[in-house]
Write an enzyme that holds these catalytic residues in place. Structure first.
Site, PDB file in Angstrom:
ATOM      1  N   LYS A   8      32.747  23.434  14.931  1.00  0.00           N
ATOM      2  CA  LYS A   8      31.374  23.155  15.610  1.00  0.00           C
ATOM      3  C   LYS A   8      31.308  22.160  15.746  1.00  0.00           C
ATOM      4  CE  LYS A   8      30.275  20.919  11.126  1.00  0.00           C
ATOM      5  NZ  LYS A   8      30.020  19.351  11.336  1.00  0.00           N
ATOM      6  N   ASP A 136      28.511  24.123   6.025  1.00  0.00           N
ATOM      7  CA  ASP A 136      29.121  24.929   6.910  1.00  0.00           C
ATOM      8  C   ASP A 136      29.103  26.114   7.399  1.00  0.00           C
ATOM      9  OD1 ASP A 136      28.300  22.244   8.333  1.00  0.00           O
ATOM     10  OD2 ASP A 136      29.950  21.762   8.040  1.00  0.00           O
TER      11      ASP A 136
END
Length: 301
Positions: A8, A136
Site C-alpha cells: 500500500k 494495516d
C-alpha cells in the site's frame, strides 16, 4: 493453497497527538498498488514459515512473533483447527519500507488458510481477526482505496476513478515505525511554541478525496501529505535527495509512504512512469513501476 495481497501507499497520513496509551490516532488515505506478496499454505502438524523472493529477507523472524504465523494461529484458534500450516512467502514488497509488506503477508495467510482448512469464514470475520494483528492488515485484506481512522484499522471505502501510476524508490535499509513516531513526538515537543499542536482526532484533507474521486493525478499530487515524512527524513537524510531527484526527473510529486523509507512518486501516465523508473535506476536507485488501486488479498491458481 496460494494467495496474494498487495502493498500500500499512504497518499495522506495525518497523525494525531500522542495518547496516554502510547499510541496515536491517525487519518489516512490508503491505496493498494500492484506490488504483491505471495503466500503458499500447506497443511502441516505445526506452524512454520519460510521466505523467498527478490527482497532481502534473511533477518526476518520465522518464529511465533512473525505476523503471518500469528495470523495463521489466530485463524486456527477461531476455526478450532487442530493441525498447523507450513507457509512459504515470496516477498516483493520492501521490508520495513512503509508499504505494509508484513501486513500483506498476514492478509494473504488469512485468505489461504481459510480455504485450506475449509473454514468458510466470511470477510467480516476475517476482518475481525485482521484488526487483532495490526493497523494495516485490514486494509491489505480489503485493498482498493480506503480511508483509515483510529489506529488506521477502521476502514471506509473511498471512491477512486481510473488508475494512478506510481514509481516506488526503495532501499534495502528499513526504518523502524516506532522510531519514526518517536522522532515526530520529540520534534513536536521541542517546537511546541512554534508549530500548531497536533489534532487529537486528525482528518483526511478533502482535496485528497476530491482528487481520488475525479481520478485527477495532478490534483492528487498537490494534496499528497504525510506527517511522518519529516521525521523519516531526519532519521534517513538521503531520502531528501531521492525526493528531489524524482521530482526533477518528471514526477508530479513524491511522498514518503507510511513511516518510510519507500518514496512513492506520482506520475501523469504510463509513459512518464516508465521514464522516471529508468531515470531513478540510472541513478543506482531501486525503482519499480506500479499502478493503483488494486484488489486486496485474493486466492490465486
Amino acid at each position: 493453497m496460494r494467495a496474494k495481497a498487495p502493498g500500500k501507499i499512504n497518499v495522506h497520513l495525518g497523525v494525531g497527538a500522542l495518547q496516554d496509551d502510547g499510541y496515536h490516532d491517525v487519518a489516512t488515505a490508503y491505496q493498494a498498488v500492484s506490488l504483491y506478496e505471495f503466500v503458499e499454505a500447506t497443511e502441516a502438524p505445526d506452524f512454520s514459515v519460510r521466505f523467498s523472493g527478490p527482497i532481502p529477507h534473511e533477518h526476518l523472524s520465522t518464529g511465533a512473533d512473525n505476523l503471518a504465523i500469528r495470523a495463521a494461529m489466530l485463524l486456527a484458534r477461531r476455526g478450532r483447527v487442530t493441525g498447523g500450516v507450513a507457509l512459504s512467502i515470496e516477498k516483493h514488497v520492501p521490508i520495513a519500507g512503509g508499504m505494509g509488506g508484513g501486513s500483506a503477508d498476514a492478509a494473504a495467510t488469512l485468505v489461504a488458510c481459510n480455504e485450506l482448512w475449509d473454514l468458510h469464514l466470511g470477510r467480516e470475520v476475517l476482518h475481525e481477526i485482521a484488526r487483532e494483528l495490526g493497523a494495516d492488515v485490514p486494509f491489505a485484506l480489503a485493498g482498493g482505496t480506503a480511508i483509515g481512522t483510529g489506529r488506521g484499522d477502521q476502514l471506509s471505502p473511498a471512491l477512486a476513478k481510473g488508475q494512478f501510476h506510481w514509481v516506488l524508490a526503495y532501499t534495502d535499509a528499513g526504518l523502524s515505525t516506532p522510531d519514526v513516531y518517536r522522532a515526530l513526538d520529540e520534534h513536536r515537543a521541542l517546537h511546541a511554541a512554534d508549530i500548531a499542536p497536533a489534532h487529537d482526532v486528525p482528518t483526511v484533507d478533502a482535496r485528497v478525496l476530491q482528487a481520488l474521486r475525479a481520478g485527477d493525478a495532478e490534483m492528487l499530487a498537490e494534496a499528497l501529505q504525510n506527517d511522518l515524512q519529516a521525521p523519516a527524513l531526519r532519521l534517513m537524510p538521503r531520502l531528501a535527495g531521492t525526493l528531489e531527484l524524482g521530482e526533477r526527473s518528471g514526477a508530479l510529486a513524491g511522498v514518503v509512504s507510511g513511516s518510510g523509507p519507500t518514496v512513492a512518486f506520482l506520475c501523469d501516465g504510463l509513459e512518464s512512469a516508465i521514464e522516471l523508473q529508468v531515470s531513478l535506476s540510472a541513478a543506482q536507485l531501486m525503482a519499480v513501476k506500479v499502478t493503483g488501486p488494486v484488489p486486496g488479498a485474493r486466492l490465486i491458481d
